[in-house]
Design an enzyme around this catalytic site. Structure first.
Site, PDB file in Angstrom:
ATOM      1  N   TYR A  91       0.834  -1.214   0.000  1.00 39.15           N
ATOM      2  CA  TYR A  91       0.000   0.000   0.000  1.00 39.15           C
ATOM      3  C   TYR A  91       0.868   1.263   0.000  1.00 39.15           C
ATOM      4  CZ  TYR A  91      -3.593  -3.364   1.137  1.00 39.15           C
ATOM      5  OH  TYR A  91      -4.434  -4.446   1.107  1.00 39.15           O
ATOM      6  N   TYR A 464     -11.436  -1.125   0.354  1.00 43.21           N
ATOM      7  CA  TYR A 464     -11.426  -0.866   1.802  1.00 43.21           C
ATOM      8  C   TYR A 464     -10.155  -0.144   2.217  1.00 43.21           C
ATOM      9  CZ  TYR A 464      -7.988  -4.175   3.751  1.00 43.21           C
ATOM     10  OH  TYR A 464      -6.824  -4.799   4.132  1.00 43.21           O
ATOM     11  N   ARG A 465      -9.171  -0.058   1.288  1.00 40.18           N
ATOM     12  CA  ARG A 465      -7.842   0.461   1.606  1.00 40.18           C
ATOM     13  C   ARG A 465      -7.097   0.474   0.282  1.00 40.18           C
ATOM     14  NH1 ARG A 465      -4.226  -3.476   5.436  1.00 40.18           N
ATOM     15  NH2 ARG A 465      -2.446  -2.164   5.772  1.00 40.18           N
TER      16      ARG A 465
END
Ligand code: ADP
Length: 519
Positions: A91, A464-465
């Site tokens: 991420y 969600y992310r």
């Protein structure tokens, strides 16, 4: 190499700010050489590391030092990007959205302030890693279990703040947060919940406090720096009972979700199982060119060979029941009956009782084995996850699975996906594993990611992310009433952070001076 500067900041001003930071933390905790910057860049960059290059890093050791740094950042208009341990791999790791941002590395703040066995909670600082807390619980024989995500290298606080998850009944990490201490972008320090009272014995017991409840405001946000966090931990159960099965066909994931969803909602199943395609096991134990050397996504015939070698089905499913023996046995019977509607296969059963070694108990035991997958394509590996949230039904799951798999095949990446079943939703993680030095591959993966965001948005699914590079793309898909939510986020951002110093661009929320940069 020239120093990457934040927008609208001269090098002289930047240096002055670094000197002022050094006055707070000591010269050795201001990290501003090329090598330092390199350690904070995204270790799994998809060819976009320069877009997210840190300007420097500063490492405070207390909340007071964080406050002092924030005040200096306001004075010189220097953006800060807080990290706990910076292991947010897939991420963006430790890197910021905006190049030139100074990383506020909270890794030195790693006190386990309290663990309360009677009430099942801990109060910790951001630098506490999953291994640190796990070792503390084990060494002190404390009968509490943690929830740990697949990559156990990171911090308990950072993971909960990103809504990471594990697989025990306490697996939804952000839900376990109970009470925080936060430094606001002004430098003011607050405590949430009943921590706002001088001496509350309930700070880690009662989540809401009085009036508006703010914990989630600091989750996936750029509105505060969390310097302490309360987390609920799970009382060690008397026993656990594991049920695992290999599902042979691609479409089996559909009926498995339909059978399990009501049992997850009514509490027969209390943890969130992940149904993953078997590539995740193959990729952690072998490399692709052992099986297939051609271009394009690995064909089904080569995949079947892999499955046969490892004794896997198309999907692997692992369920775990926690509690007294008789209750687990009764719940296992219900789950077996549900699966018997679709398969003659029996579950493989494992049992654990209090006192047995913890390794195969179903407790959150930190591990970094999952990171092995990045070697799948060879070279300097990396991965990125596309993670939409869906309703827990076969219609949604199968449609999403087939459309994502088709998209992977279009660009020649092997499909690697899992569906984790929560009480009322499924999180569908799709990993793309790539060789960072293969420019053609990384650019294809970047393009694929945007296609997947658009495909999902058409169905009304959000992530969600997400990775730093796609924070604006995903934020843009929240478009109800002409992006009213974005306007709310910006109003709050401007009120709390008028100088825009905290994590500009995080989750697509930009401070006033930098607005309009987004796609
Ligand atoms: P971990 O090392 O646990 O995987 P990171 O430290 O990389 O997690 O944090 C992930 C993200 O969460 C960061 O990039 C940042 O946006 C946010 N974050 C982490 N720690 C804090 C904190 N203490 N306060 C505010 N935001 C944080």
């Amino acid at each position: 190499m020239s120093i990457p500067l934040p927008p609208n900041v001269f090098e002289k001003t930047f240096q002055k700010a670094l000197d002022a930071f050094a006055g707070v933390v000591g010269r050795q905790w201001v990290l501003a050489t090329d090598e330092d910057r390199d350690t904070y860049k995204d270790a799994y960059a998809i060819g976009d590391a320069d877009t997210h290059f840190p300007g420097a890093a500063v490492g405070p050791q207390s909340a007071e030092e964080v406050q002092a740094i924030v005040r200096i950042a306001n004075e010189y208009k220097i953006p800060l990007w807080p990290i706990s341990r910076g292991k947010n791999l897939g991420y963006g790791g430790a890197a910021p959205v905006l190049s030139g941002t100074v990383i506020l590395d909270l890794g030195r703040m790693k006190r386990i302030i309290e663990v309360n066995e009677r009430f099942g909670y801990c109060l910790i600082e951001p630098g506490v890693g999953f291994y640190d807390l796990f070792n503390h619980l084990q060494e002190n024989k404390i009968g509490l279990w943690m929830s740990v995500p697949s990559n156990g290298w990171g911090s308990v606080v950072g993971n909960a703040l990103e809504r990471g998850y594990g697989y025990t009944p306490y697996g939804d990490n952000t839900r376990n947060i109970c009470g925080m201490e936060v430094v606001l972008p002004s430098g003011e320090i607050i405590r949430t919940g009943t921590g706002a009272m001088a001496n509350s014995p309930c700070w880690q017991l009662f989540k809401y406090g009085y009036g508006p409840s703010w914990d989630q405001m600091f989750v996936q946000s750029n509105l505060g720096i969390v310097t302490k966090m309360g987390m609920w931990l799970m009382p060690e159960p008397e026993s656990t009972l594991g049920l695992s099965m290999q599902l042979p066909n691609p479409d089996d994931v559909g009926w498995a979700v339909d059978q399990l969803a009501p049992l997850r909602m009514n509490g027969v199943l209390q943890q969130s199982p992940s149904i993953g395609n078997s590539l995740r096991i193959a990729a952690s134990q072998s490399q692709r060119d052992e099986w297939y050397k051609g271009d394009g996504a690995m064909p089904e015939s080569a995949l079947r060979e892999v499955l046969q070698k490892f004794g896997l089905g198309w999907w692997s499913i692992n369920l775990r029941l926690y509690g007294p023996d008789e209750v687990n046995e009764a719940n296992a019977k219900i789950i077996k009956a549900a699966f018997a509607r679709h398969t003659n296969q029996e579950f493989k059963i494992t049992k654990w009782h209090r006192g047995d070694p913890i390794a195969n108990s179903g407790a959150g035991v930190p591990s970094v084995n999952a990171l092995q997958i990045i070697n799948w394509r060879g070279g300097r590996g990396g991965h990125i996850g596309f993670s939409p949230v869906l309703p827990p039904t076969s219609e949604h799951v199968l449609k999403q699975f087939h459309s994502t798999r088709r998209r992977y095949e279009e660009i020649g990446v092997d499909y690697y996906g899992s569906f984790t079943l929560f009480e009322r939703h499924v999180t569908n993680i799709n990993m793309m594993i790539f060789d960072q030095d293969d420019a053609a591959m990384t650019s294809k993966v970047r393009a694929l990611f945007r296609v997947l965001v658009a495909d999902a948005a058409k169905e009304g699914y959000s992530e969600y992310r997400t990775h730093l590079t796609f924070m604006d793309d995903v934020a843009l898909t929240f478009d109800y009433n002409n992006h009213a939510l974005r306007r709310l986020n910006e109003t709050v951002k401007d009120a709390l952070d008028p100088n825009g110093i905290l994590a500009p661009g995080k989750q697509g929320v930009w401070p006033k001076a930098l607005r309009g940069r987004q796609a």
